[in-house]
Design a protein around this motif. Structure first.
Motif, PDB file in Angstrom:
ATOM      1  N   LEU A  84       6.242  32.913  39.701  1.00  0.00           N
ATOM      2  CA  LEU A  84       6.655  34.189  39.117  1.00  0.00           C
ATOM      3  C   LEU A  84       6.039  35.327  39.913  1.00  0.00           C
ATOM      4  N   ILE A  85       6.877  36.259  40.364  1.00  0.00           N
ATOM      5  CA  ILE A  85       6.378  37.463  41.041  1.00  0.00           C
ATOM      6  C   ILE A  85       6.301  38.558  39.984  1.00  0.00           C
ATOM      7  N   TYR A  86       5.091  38.840  39.552  1.00  0.00           N
ATOM      8  CA  TYR A  86       4.875  39.778  38.447  1.00  0.00           C
ATOM      9  C   TYR A  86       3.807  40.790  38.851  1.00  0.00           C
ATOM     10  N   GLU A 146       3.293  40.164  44.283  1.00  0.00           N
ATOM     11  CA  GLU A 146       4.354  40.769  45.075  1.00  0.00           C
ATOM     12  C   GLU A 146       4.896  39.752  46.076  1.00  0.00           C
ATOM     13  N   THR A 147       6.026  40.106  46.685  1.00  0.00           N
ATOM     14  CA  THR A 147       6.557  39.304  47.778  1.00  0.00           C
ATOM     15  C   THR A 147       5.933  39.823  49.068  1.00  0.00           C
ATOM     16  N   TYR A 148       4.912  39.165  49.533  1.00  0.00           N
ATOM     17  CA  TYR A 148       4.213  39.607  50.739  1.00  0.00           C
ATOM     18  C   TYR A 148       5.139  39.497  51.955  1.00  0.00           C
ATOM     19  N   ILE A 149       4.918  40.355  52.938  1.00  0.00           N
ATOM     20  CA  ILE A 149       5.805  40.367  54.106  1.00  0.00           C
ATOM     21  C   ILE A 149       5.673  39.090  54.938  1.00  0.00           C
ATOM     22  N   ASP A 150       4.596  38.346  54.747  1.00  0.00           N
ATOM     23  CA  ASP A 150       4.423  37.068  55.440  1.00  0.00           C
ATOM     24  C   ASP A 150       4.149  35.960  54.426  1.00  0.00           C
ATOM     25  N   ILE A 151       4.903  36.008  53.318  1.00  0.00           N
ATOM     26  CA  ILE A 151       4.704  35.043  52.245  1.00  0.00           C
ATOM     27  C   ILE A 151       4.913  33.616  52.755  1.00  0.00           C
ATOM     28  N   ILE A 152       4.107  32.698  52.278  1.00  0.00           N
ATOM     29  CA  ILE A 152       4.219  31.288  52.665  1.00  0.00           C
ATOM     30  C   ILE A 152       5.299  30.629  51.808  1.00  0.00           C
ATOM     31  N   LEU A 153       6.346  30.188  52.464  1.00  0.00           N
ATOM     32  CA  LEU A 153       7.457  29.538  51.779  1.00  0.00           C
ATOM     33  C   LEU A 153       7.454  28.048  52.075  1.00  0.00           C
ATOM     34  N   LYS A 154       7.728  27.242  51.057  1.00  0.00           N
ATOM     35  CA  LYS A 154       7.810  25.789  51.233  1.00  0.00           C
ATOM     36  C   LYS A 154       9.041  25.257  50.515  1.00  0.00           C
ATOM     37  N   GLU A 167      11.312  42.626  39.997  1.00  0.00           N
ATOM     38  CA  GLU A 167      11.651  43.866  40.701  1.00  0.00           C
ATOM     39  C   GLU A 167      12.712  43.613  41.770  1.00  0.00           C
ATOM     40  N   GLU A 168      13.605  44.571  41.945  1.00  0.00           N
ATOM     41  CA  GLU A 168      14.662  44.456  42.954  1.00  0.00           C
ATOM     42  C   GLU A 168      14.084  44.339  44.362  1.00  0.00           C
ATOM     43  N   SER A 169      13.025  45.084  44.628  1.00  0.00           N
ATOM     44  CA  SER A 169      12.435  45.071  45.963  1.00  0.00           C
ATOM     45  C   SER A 169      11.899  43.683  46.317  1.00  0.00           C
ATOM     46  N   ASP A 170      11.351  42.975  45.333  1.00  0.00           N
ATOM     47  CA  ASP A 170      10.852  41.618  45.582  1.00  0.00           C
ATOM     48  C   ASP A 170      12.000  40.658  45.870  1.00  0.00           C
ATOM     49  N   LEU A 171      13.098  40.827  45.159  1.00  0.00           N
ATOM     50  CA  LEU A 171      14.265  39.967  45.390  1.00  0.00           C
ATOM     51  C   LEU A 171      14.804  40.161  46.807  1.00  0.00           C
ATOM     52  N   VAL A 172      14.954  41.413  47.226  1.00  0.00           N
ATOM     53  CA  VAL A 172      15.496  41.708  48.558  1.00  0.00           C
ATOM     54  C   VAL A 172      14.586  41.133  49.643  1.00  0.00           C
ATOM     55  N   SER A 173      13.279  41.366  49.515  1.00  0.00           N
ATOM     56  CA  SER A 173      12.333  40.877  50.516  1.00  0.00           C
ATOM     57  C   SER A 173      12.332  39.357  50.582  1.00  0.00           C
ATOM     58  N   VAL A 230      14.766  37.167  49.672  1.00  0.00           N
ATOM     59  CA  VAL A 230      16.005  36.643  50.256  1.00  0.00           C
ATOM     60  C   VAL A 230      15.985  36.797  51.772  1.00  0.00           C
ATOM     61  N   LYS A 231      15.508  37.947  52.246  1.00  0.00           N
ATOM     62  CA  LYS A 231      15.444  38.179  53.693  1.00  0.00           C
ATOM     63  C   LYS A 231      14.516  37.173  54.379  1.00  0.00           C
ATOM     64  N   GLN A 232      13.358  36.934  53.781  1.00  0.00           N
ATOM     65  CA  GLN A 232      12.406  36.011  54.406  1.00  0.00           C
ATOM     66  C   GLN A 232      12.901  34.558  54.349  1.00  0.00           C
ATOM     67  N   ILE A 233      13.598  34.196  53.302  1.00  0.00           N
ATOM     68  CA  ILE A 233      14.183  32.853  53.223  1.00  0.00           C
ATOM     69  C   ILE A 233      15.183  32.660  54.365  1.00  0.00           C
ATOM     70  N   ARG A 234      15.994  33.675  54.604  1.00  0.00           N
ATOM     71  CA  ARG A 234      16.975  33.584  55.687  1.00  0.00           C
ATOM     72  C   ARG A 234      16.298  33.590  57.056  1.00  0.00           C
ATOM     73  N   ASP A 235      15.307  34.468  57.210  1.00  0.00           N
ATOM     74  CA  ASP A 235      14.611  34.570  58.502  1.00  0.00           C
ATOM     75  C   ASP A 235      13.925  33.257  58.869  1.00  0.00           C
ATOM     76  N   GLN A 236      13.398  32.553  57.866  1.00  0.00           N
ATOM     77  CA  GLN A 236      12.707  31.285  58.127  1.00  0.00           C
ATOM     78  C   GLN A 236      13.659  30.087  58.073  1.00  0.00           C
ATOM     79  N   GLU A 237      14.949  30.393  57.987  1.00  0.00           N
ATOM     80  CA  GLU A 237      16.015  29.393  58.089  1.00  0.00           C
ATOM     81  C   GLU A 237      15.970  28.324  56.987  1.00  0.00           C
ATOM     82  N   PHE A 238      15.543  28.768  55.811  1.00  0.00           N
ATOM     83  CA  PHE A 238      15.688  27.914  54.636  1.00  0.00           C
ATOM     84  C   PHE A 238      17.067  28.168  54.029  1.00  0.00           C
TER      85      PHE A 238
END
Length: 348
Positions: free
Chosen positions: A221-223, A255-263, A272-278, A280-288
């Motif tokens: 949860l991003i709260y 928050e959704t950190y700009i270098d969040i660790i995704l697994k 928050e809308e800003s967390d959703l946008v960030s 989704v972008k990072q998921i795509r950038d890291q090719e998940f």
């Protein structure tokens, strides 16, 4: 009296001419320009004055007769009836912020309340001082007070009310008071409360999506616990309750950190809308692959989320606004729990 000077027909409007006639006559009755038993122009006179077809004016007069706003007397013409149209009602509508969700509630309210009402929208930015000032300034100027109560503390955390807020609200006669969105004020009396149940809403929505949620390895949860516009902590409590009861591995981050660790196997819940946008972008950038490698559930529906196929949990804000309007018009009292929906899409 020259009635024609009060009638407004806009040639450039997309509203049909007959409806403009209906609206204009009703407006002038509520404004006091037209009086009961006052004669109004004949269909022929009206059509000649505004260069309208006779059929257009006849359709408008027919609608007004059906609604018992005008009457016709054979051989004499048309008159303003002993109409039951109310005097103009003035409504004070106070929100804690101008978000898309709050404006959706407001617009649904405006659409449902009708033309005989003037509604003024105010914003207090989750600030107690601004809230108290606006309430004090306008406490005697309105027929109804529609109020949302969400405040920030000095350390930018959410709070539903303060003692000063409660004291101020209690100065409003209960028959004029409509509380929206928040039921934690513990007010007594026959007031209207149309509310979200933040803790149980998210808990029950997650239960509805459990069969898919359980396939993920970790629920995050991003709260934002501290914010200029903080959200109720009951959302966090409901999330934690679900995870503990279902023995789900979970984490709460701010928050959704700009270098969040995704697994792979992560499932995020964004508010928050800003967390959703960030995110989704990072998921795509890291090719998940969204909805396969990593999942997202977003809080509160928007047209863009529907377009992008984002799974959401959302209060029906349109129903909230419409219900407030209906309860005012029908002079209803009591509590109404607004529906909260789990909408499954491709991101889960």
């Amino acid at each position: 009296m020259n009635i024609f000077k009060f009638i407004k027909i806009d040639e450039n409007s997309r509203v049909p001419k007959y409806q403009q006639i209906v609206d204009s006559i009703i407006f002038n009755i509520t404004a006091g320009n037209f009086k009961t038993d006052q004669k109004i122009p004949s269909i022929n006179m009206f059509s000649e004055e505004f260069y309208l077809s006779r059929d257009t004016v006849e359709k408008a007069y027919s609608i007004l007769k059906e609604r018992e706003i005008i009457i016709s007397t054979k051989g004499k013409g048309f008159y303003i009836a002993q109409t039951k149209l109310p005097s103009k009602i003035n409504i004070f509508f106070l929100v804690n912020k101008f978000s898309s969700y709050k404006l959706l509630i407001y617009n649904a309210f405006i659409d449902a309340i009708g033309i005989n009402v003037n509604t003024d929208l105010y914003n207090y930015y989750c600030d107690e001082t601004t809230f108290l000032y606006l309430m004090e300034k306008h406490k005697s100027a309105y027929d109804y007070f529609v109020i949302m109560t969400h405040f920030k503390t000095e350390d930018l955390k959410h709070i539903s009310y303060t003692d000063s807020v409660i004291d101020t609200i209690k100065k409003i006669p209960e028959e004029k008071l409509i509380i929206l969105d928040n039921i934690k004020l513990n007010l007594e009396g026959k007031i209207v409360e149309i509310y979200q149940d933040f803790e149980n809403d998210i808990y029950n929505a997650l239960l509805e999506g459990y069969s898919k949620i359980v396939k993920y390895q970790k629920l995050i949860l991003i709260y934002k616990d501290k914010s200029v516009y903080p959200v109720p902590r009951r959302i966090m409590y409901g999330f934690r309750k679900f995870c503990v009861e279902k023995s789900i591995n979970f984490e709460i981050i701010s928050e959704t950190y700009i270098d969040i660790i995704l697994k792979r196997g992560d499932l995020f819940i964004t508010i928050e809308e800003s967390d959703l946008v960030s995110l989704v972008k990072q998921i795509r950038d890291q090719e998940f692959i969204l909805g396969k490698d990593i999942g997202i559930i977003s809080y509160n529906e928007t047209p863009l989320k529907e377009l992008l196929g984002i799974t959401v949990m959302s209060t029906d804000f349109k129903i909230m606004g419409e219900t407030a309007a209906r309860m005012i018009l029908n002079k209803e009292k009591g509590k109404y729990k607004v529906p909260f929906n789990f909408i499954d899409r491709n991101s889960l």
